[in-house]
Design a protein around this motif. Structure first.
Motif, PDB file in Angstrom:
ATOM      1  N   ARG A   4       0.845  -1.197   0.000  1.00 39.89           N
ATOM      2  CA  ARG A   4       0.000   0.000   0.000  1.00 39.89           C
ATOM      3  C   ARG A   4       0.878   1.244   0.000  1.00 39.89           C
ATOM      4  N   PHE A   5       0.444   2.231  -0.749  1.00 34.58           N
ATOM      5  CA  PHE A   5       1.169   3.485  -0.853  1.00 34.58           C
ATOM      6  C   PHE A   5       0.183   4.635  -0.689  1.00 34.58           C
ATOM      7  N   PRO A  46      -5.647  -1.499  -5.554  1.00 30.97           N
ATOM      8  CA  PRO A  46      -5.700  -0.210  -6.264  1.00 30.97           C
ATOM      9  C   PRO A  46      -4.605  -0.077  -7.316  1.00 30.97           C
ATOM     10  N   GLN A  47      -4.805   0.873  -8.209  1.00 34.40           N
ATOM     11  CA  GLN A  47      -3.775   1.268  -9.169  1.00 34.40           C
ATOM     12  C   GLN A  47      -3.310   2.666  -8.772  1.00 34.40           C
ATOM     13  N   SER A  64       1.840  -4.066  -6.645  1.00 37.46           N
ATOM     14  CA  SER A  64       2.784  -5.185  -6.747  1.00 37.46           C
ATOM     15  C   SER A  64       3.982  -4.852  -7.638  1.00 37.46           C
ATOM     16  N   ALA A  65       3.856  -3.837  -8.505  1.00 37.91           N
ATOM     17  CA  ALA A  65       4.948  -3.446  -9.404  1.00 37.91           C
ATOM     18  C   ALA A  65       5.833  -2.372  -8.789  1.00 37.91           C
ATOM     19  N   LEU A  66       5.449  -1.861  -7.621  1.00 40.90           N
ATOM     20  CA  LEU A  66       6.145  -0.722  -7.023  1.00 40.90           C
ATOM     21  C   LEU A  66       6.926  -1.118  -5.773  1.00 40.90           C
ATOM     22  N   ASP A  67       7.978  -0.364  -5.512  1.00 41.27           N
ATOM     23  CA  ASP A  67       8.747  -0.473  -4.266  1.00 41.27           C
ATOM     24  C   ASP A  67       8.964   0.942  -3.736  1.00 41.27           C
ATOM     25  N   HIS A  68       9.097   1.060  -2.425  1.00 40.94           N
ATOM     26  CA  HIS A  68       9.436   2.364  -1.861  1.00 40.94           C
ATOM     27  C   HIS A  68      10.849   2.736  -2.307  1.00 40.94           C
ATOM     28  N   ALA A  69      11.032   3.978  -2.716  1.00 36.93           N
ATOM     29  CA  ALA A  69      12.344   4.437  -3.187  1.00 36.93           C
ATOM     30  C   ALA A  69      13.174   4.946  -2.028  1.00 36.93           C
TER      31      ALA A  69
END
Length: 69
Positions: A4-5, A46-47, A64-69
């Motif tokens: 989640r972001f 969500p997108q 699922s395609a994202l990571d915290h930077a």
């Protein structure tokens, strides 16, 4: 559990051009039209719309395609 972001989070993801980073500018919890296609989203999956740091390009990805930077 899905990642989640929040709006304003800085994230990174893989693209055809390599590793990209940007800032989340919107969260979609229902299906929405984007670049001529319907993108599927739900409250449980969500997108996220992300503005690239380098090019100001807007991308849409699931958590699922994202990571915290």
């Amino acid at each position: 559990m899905a990642k989640r972001f929040k709006i304003g989070n800085h994230v990174k993801w893989n693209s055809e051009a390599g590793r990209v980073s940007g800032t989340i500018i919107a969260i979609h919890t229902r299906d929405f039209a984007y670049k001529g296609r319907v993108r599927h989203a739900s409250p449980d999956d969500p997108q996220y719309k992300i503005k690239s740091d380098k090019t100001d390009h807007i991308a849409a990805h699931k958590g699922s395609a994202l990571d915290h930077a």
